[in-house]
Design a protein around this motif. Structure first.
Motif, PDB file in Angstrom:
ATOM      1  N   GLU A 137      88.632  90.848  58.127  1.00 48.12           N
ATOM      2  CA  GLU A 137      87.777  89.682  57.930  1.00 48.12           C
ATOM      3  C   GLU A 137      87.808  89.285  56.464  1.00 48.12           C
ATOM      4  O   GLU A 137      87.636  90.133  55.588  1.00 48.12           O
ATOM      5  N   LYS A 160      90.109  87.406  61.027  1.00 46.87           N
ATOM      6  CA  LYS A 160      89.132  86.315  61.028  1.00 46.87           C
ATOM      7  C   LYS A 160      88.920  85.842  59.598  1.00 46.87           C
ATOM      8  O   LYS A 160      88.608  86.638  58.719  1.00 46.87           O
ATOM      9  N   CYS A 172      86.842  83.222  57.039  1.00 53.16           N
ATOM     10  CA  CYS A 172      85.596  82.456  56.947  1.00 53.16           C
ATOM     11  C   CYS A 172      85.471  81.819  55.564  1.00 53.16           C
ATOM     12  O   CYS A 172      86.232  82.127  54.652  1.00 53.16           O
ATOM     13  N   LYS A 199      91.613  84.000  63.949  1.00 57.72           N
ATOM     14  CA  LYS A 199      90.591  82.968  64.108  1.00 57.72           C
ATOM     15  C   LYS A 199      90.193  82.457  62.730  1.00 57.72           C
ATOM     16  O   LYS A 199      89.831  83.236  61.859  1.00 57.72           O
TER      17      LYS A 199
END
Length: 315
Positions: A119, A139, A141, A159
């Protein structure tokens, strides 16, 4: 083993595998475990692919403790967080969850049957490379960035959220699943016989290029956008929904299947001897046959480019 003994064993194995002179000299000049294992980490995919080392030999030469101290893991599960730069290698059956924050950078390489969950947050960056039959879940962000490369028969799930970005490349027979959300962006390239599944949501964007005999499945939703280019003998299946948009170009002997729904739009262009099959369920479809043919299942027409000056439409 003592350092010099371990170094000699590694160098002998690398030499027998015909390692390149530059990296061999780098390893030969090292004077500490950290220096030597940095060279190993940077070249781990080549070393394993050419049978110059593996998890068992690295453990024999250096021991699990020294390997772990240098972020090389061969077994077990770990939760790792970094606010500074880090370089990790997962081997054997090891598993790791890695989180990067602030402006940090992380490089994660998974080999054998290892698994990684990565992440990225803030403005951090991650580079993830999967080999053999390993797996990675990534992931991104905030405004973070990730670069993901899958090789051999490995798998990656990516993602992207917020305004983050991801660059994904699939090689060999590997697979990647990519989902973009919010205003994020993804660039996906499939090579060899690899496969990619791409979904775009929100106002996100995806650029997809398929090469060789690879395959891609692309779905756009919301107000998202996708640009898809197929080359060589590759294939792409594209579906646009809601108010999303897709631009599709086919080249070489590649093939594309395009379906538009709702109030979405698709622009399809075929070149060389490529083919496209299109279908509209609502939405708007624009076709441009500059080579090959376009088969429209909705209008039941086929567009064929016979020469530079003649476009044949068969009803």
């Amino acid at each position: 083993m003592e350092f010099q003994e371990a170094k000699a064993a590694l160098l002998l194995s690398a030499k027998q595998a015909d390692a390149c002179a530059e990296q061999y000299k780098r390893a030969a000049k090292t004077e500490t475990h950290t220096e030597l294992l940095t060279v190993v980490k940077e070249n781990i995919a080549w070393l394993i692919r050419n049978n110059a080392t593996d998890a068992e030999r690295l453990e024999l030469w250096f021991g699990e403790t020294i390997l772990a101290e240098n972020n090389i893991f061969i077994r077990g599960e770990r939760q790792l967080g970094f606010s500074e730069n880090a370089f990790l290698v997962l081997l054997g059956s090891s598993q790791a969850t890695v989180k990067t924050c602030n402006s940090s950078q992380a490089t994660v390489k998974t080999c054998d049957s290892s698994q990684a969950t990565v992440e990225t947050w803030g403005s951090s960056q991650a580079t993830v490379e999967t080999c053999n039959s390993s797996q990675a879940t990534v992931k991104t962000c905030d405004s973070s960035q990730a670069t993901v490369k899958t090789c051999n028969s490995s798998q990656a799930t990516v993602k992207t959220c917020d305004s983050s970005q991801a660059t994904v490349k699939t090689c060999d027979s590997s697979q990647a699943t990519v989902k973009t959300c919010d205003s994020s962006q993804a660039t996906v390239k499939t090579c060899d016989s690899s496969q990619a599944t791409v979904e775009t949501w929100g106002s996100s964007q995806a650029t997809v290029k398929t090469c060789d005999s690879s395959q891609a499945t692309v779905e756009t939703w919301g107000s998202s956008q996708a640009t898809v280019k197929t080359c060589n003998s590759s294939q792409a299946t594209v579906k646009t929904c809601d108010s999303s948009q897709a631009t599709v170009e086919t080249w070489g002997s590649s093939q594309a299947t395009v379906k538009t729904c709702d109030s979405s739009q698709a622009t399809v262009k075929t070149c060389d001897s490529s083919q496209a099959t299109v279908e509209t369920w609502g939405g708007k479809l624009i076709t441009n046959c500059e080579g090959g043919l376009i088969q429209n299942r909705t209008t039941r027409k086929i567009e064929i480019k016979k020469s530079n000056y003649e476009l044949l439409i068969i009803e």
